[in-house]
Design a protein around this motif. Structure first.
Motif, PDB file in Angstrom:
ATOM      1  N   CYS A 144       9.807   5.670   7.822  1.00  0.00           N
ATOM      2  CA  CYS A 144       9.072   4.846   8.785  1.00  0.00           C
ATOM      3  C   CYS A 144       9.125   5.437  10.191  1.00  0.00           C
ATOM      4  N   ILE A 155       2.762   0.484   7.563  1.00  0.00           N
ATOM      5  CA  ILE A 155       2.318  -0.889   7.302  1.00  0.00           C
ATOM      6  C   ILE A 155       3.276  -1.546   6.324  1.00  0.00           C
ATOM      7  N   ARG A 156       3.710  -2.724   6.693  1.00  0.00           N
ATOM      8  CA  ARG A 156       4.738  -3.403   5.900  1.00  0.00           C
ATOM      9  C   ARG A 156       4.138  -4.587   5.144  1.00  0.00           C
ATOM     10  N   THR A 174       6.748  -2.169  12.153  1.00  0.00           N
ATOM     11  CA  THR A 174       5.442  -2.224  11.511  1.00  0.00           C
ATOM     12  C   THR A 174       4.353  -1.898  12.523  1.00  0.00           C
ATOM     13  N   VAL A 178      -0.328  -5.997   9.271  1.00  0.00           N
ATOM     14  CA  VAL A 178       0.658  -6.542   8.336  1.00  0.00           C
ATOM     15  C   VAL A 178      -0.092  -6.896   7.060  1.00  0.00           C
TER      16      VAL A 178
END
Length: 278
Positions: A144, A155-156, A174, A178
């Motif tokens: 990340c 992107i989480r 992030t 989302v």
């Protein structure tokens, strides 16, 4: 940490200016074969896809349901590799400089490629974001943080079981948007409850300024329209992948017209999303 200056941010800004939600489409890279996949990928923007998720095929996709697992297997059996996935993106980018491409998958193929090497090649190919489903926030140093430093959105996923205590941890690094997984469980199974999704989107918006895309369980243009009324984007994956599978003959080969049929389905989904707020 917010690296939202690239194609994803621009696309969501454009959608806001148009007063509508976006359609995010998912296909597995190399499914059902490289050429057919390339035809579908290249045709997605004209068919109405606002953002594209491209699945990195992996032999053990544990968060995915039967449809996407089968697609991964077809792609791998056809000789798909991480390098070839990046080549697909490179070819797409030569024709389309605006539509965001997000690679979605698991950490193993990236780890095997080498993180820094992969990120350099991904940026050069024109990848905008990553969704890596098996790397929790506790492992941010693995991929990340390096991705964000390289200018690639990370992107989480947030789920119905992500509580208010966990959410800030999930959202910390992030960027891009989302991805709210509207149902607990694997992809392509149940359908979402709109009231519950609306409440969840509202909760996420209290924690972040990022756009919220909602996926899992969206199979029809009407379902996509329902999500488009409450979220910034609707994500459709398994339904498109199933449409691809339906166009394959007994030998596993693409029947004539498969790509056109899939793109026609995407047009229907897009029409649903575009009329949702009218």
């Amino acid at each position: 940490m917010n690296h939202d200056t690239g194609r994803i941010a621009h696309r969501f800004a454009k959608l806001r200016a148009e007063g509508r939600a976006g359609l995010v489409t998912f296909i597995t890279a190399g499914d059902p074969d490289l050429e057919t996949c390339r035809t579908i990928l290249d045709g997605l923007p004209d068919a109405g896809a606002d953002l594209i998720e491209l699945g990195l095929p992996f032999s053990d996709p544990m968060a995915d349901g039967p449809a996407i697992q089968a697609a991964s297997l077809r792609a791998l059996n056809g000789g798909m590799t991480t390098r070839k996935v990046l080549d697909l993106v490179r070819g797409f980018r030569a024709k389309d400089g605006a539509t965001p491409i997000i690679l979605m998958g698991y950490y193993n193929p990236i780890h095997a490629y080498g993180v820094n090497h992969f990120l350099a090649d991904a940026v050069e190919a024109g990848v905008d974001g990553l969704i890596i489903v098996d790397l929790p926030p506790e492992e941010d140093e693995e991929l990340c943080i390096p991705a964000l430093k390289a200018g690639v959105n990370f992107i989480r996923l947030a789920t119905p079981t992500t509580d208010d205590q966990r959410l800030p941890v999930v959202l910390q690094n992030t960027s891009g948007f989302v991805y709210y997984v509207s149902i607990a469980g694997i992809t392509g199974t149940a359908s979402a409850d709109n009231t519950a999704v609306g409440a969840a989107v509202g909760r996420l918006k209290r924690h972040t300024d990022l756009p919220v895309a909602v996926g899992f369980g969206i199979k029809t243009p009407d379902q996509a329209a329902n999500i488009a009324r409450i979220a910034d984007a609707a994500v459709v994956g398994s339904a498109i992948v199933t449409r691809i599978a339906d166009g394959i003959d007994a030998e596993g080969k693409a029947r004539p017209g498969l790509a056109e049929d899939v793109l026609g389905f995407v047009r229907e989904l897009s029409a649903g999303v575009r009329k949702a707020r009218i």
